[in-house]
Design a protein around this motif. Structure first.
Motif, mmCIF file in Angstrom:
data_model
loop_
_atom_site.group_PDB
_atom_site.id
_atom_site.type_symbol
_atom_site.label_atom_id
_atom_site.label_comp_id
_atom_site.label_asym_id
_atom_site.label_seq_id
_atom_site.Cartn_x
_atom_site.Cartn_y
_atom_site.Cartn_z
ATOM 1 N N VAL A 20 30.109 38.422 40.200
ATOM 2 C CA VAL A 20 30.135 38.743 38.892
ATOM 3 C C VAL A 20 30.271 37.530 38.403
ATOM 4 O O VAL A 20 31.444 36.763 39.689
ATOM 5 N N GLN A 21 30.129 36.914 37.819
ATOM 6 C CA GLN A 21 30.564 35.717 37.158
ATOM 7 C C GLN A 21 32.411 35.833 36.834
ATOM 8 O O GLN A 21 32.335 37.011 35.959
ATOM 9 N N VAL A 56 34.531 37.129 42.029
ATOM 10 C CA VAL A 56 34.697 36.659 40.992
ATOM 11 C C VAL A 56 33.805 35.625 41.130
ATOM 12 O O VAL A 56 35.106 34.809 42.068
ATOM 13 N N GLY A 114 33.662 38.399 33.889
ATOM 14 C CA GLY A 114 32.651 39.065 33.671
ATOM 15 C C GLY A 114 33.094 41.117 33.814
ATOM 16 O O GLY A 114 34.438 40.802 33.583
ATOM 17 N N SER A 115 32.631 41.754 33.397
ATOM 18 C CA SER A 115 32.685 43.655 34.597
ATOM 19 C C SER A 115 32.457 44.081 35.547
ATOM 20 O O SER A 115 31.277 43.873 35.564
ATOM 21 N N LEU A 116 33.247 45.017 35.743
ATOM 22 C CA LEU A 116 32.406 45.634 36.716
ATOM 23 C C LEU A 116 33.233 46.814 36.414
ATOM 24 O O LEU A 116 34.136 47.299 36.196
ATOM 25 N N ASN A 164 37.764 44.880 33.205
ATOM 26 C CA ASN A 164 37.291 43.423 32.494
ATOM 27 C C ASN A 164 37.951 42.720 32.418
ATOM 28 O O ASN A 164 38.742 42.049 33.022
#
Length: 123
Positions: free
Chosen positions: A12-13, A121, A16-18, A83
């Motif tokens: 994810v950049q 990330v 961003g969120s996961l 987040n």
């Protein structure tokens, strides 16, 4: 015995969120403490977040306000909503459980571990 299986990791950049999930092989109602550790390359394992059977939560300072841990006893699953991710959050994230007592920074006394899920990330 309890098997813990993590999912939800990925690339994810920054910003961003996961959402990570940890599915247990049996009921977690009787398990007091569940949580997430992480280990970045070349660094020691770090306790990120914990939640007790009563719903009390704790977070390491670097993730407070960004990560949220929750547990769904009906689904035998613990979640970690992440987040505003930063490159320094890059690590393998491990789900952990301790039937009695609490999860410790040293991980001493942890009863069960998952195999981990990689979170990367990018900046």
């Amino acid at each position: 015995q309890v098997q813990l299986v993590e999912s939800g990791g990925g690339l994810v950049q920054a910003g961003g969120s996961l959402r990570l999930s940890c599915a247990a092989s049996r009921s977690i109602v009787s398990i007091n403490a569940m949580g997430w550790y992480r280990q970045a390359p070349g660094k020691q394992r770090e306790l990120v977040a914990t939640i007790t059977s009563g719903g009390s939560t704790n977070y390491v300072g670097s993730v407070k306000g960004r990560f949220t841990i929750s547990r769904d006893n009906a689904k035998n699953t613990v979640y970690l909503q992440m987040n505003s991710l930063k490159p320094e959050d890059t690590a393998v994230y491990y789900c952990a459980a301790r039937s009695r007592g609490v999860l410790l920074v040293t991980s001493y006394g942890t009863d069960y571990w998952g195999k981990g899920t990689l979170v990367t990330v990018s900046s």
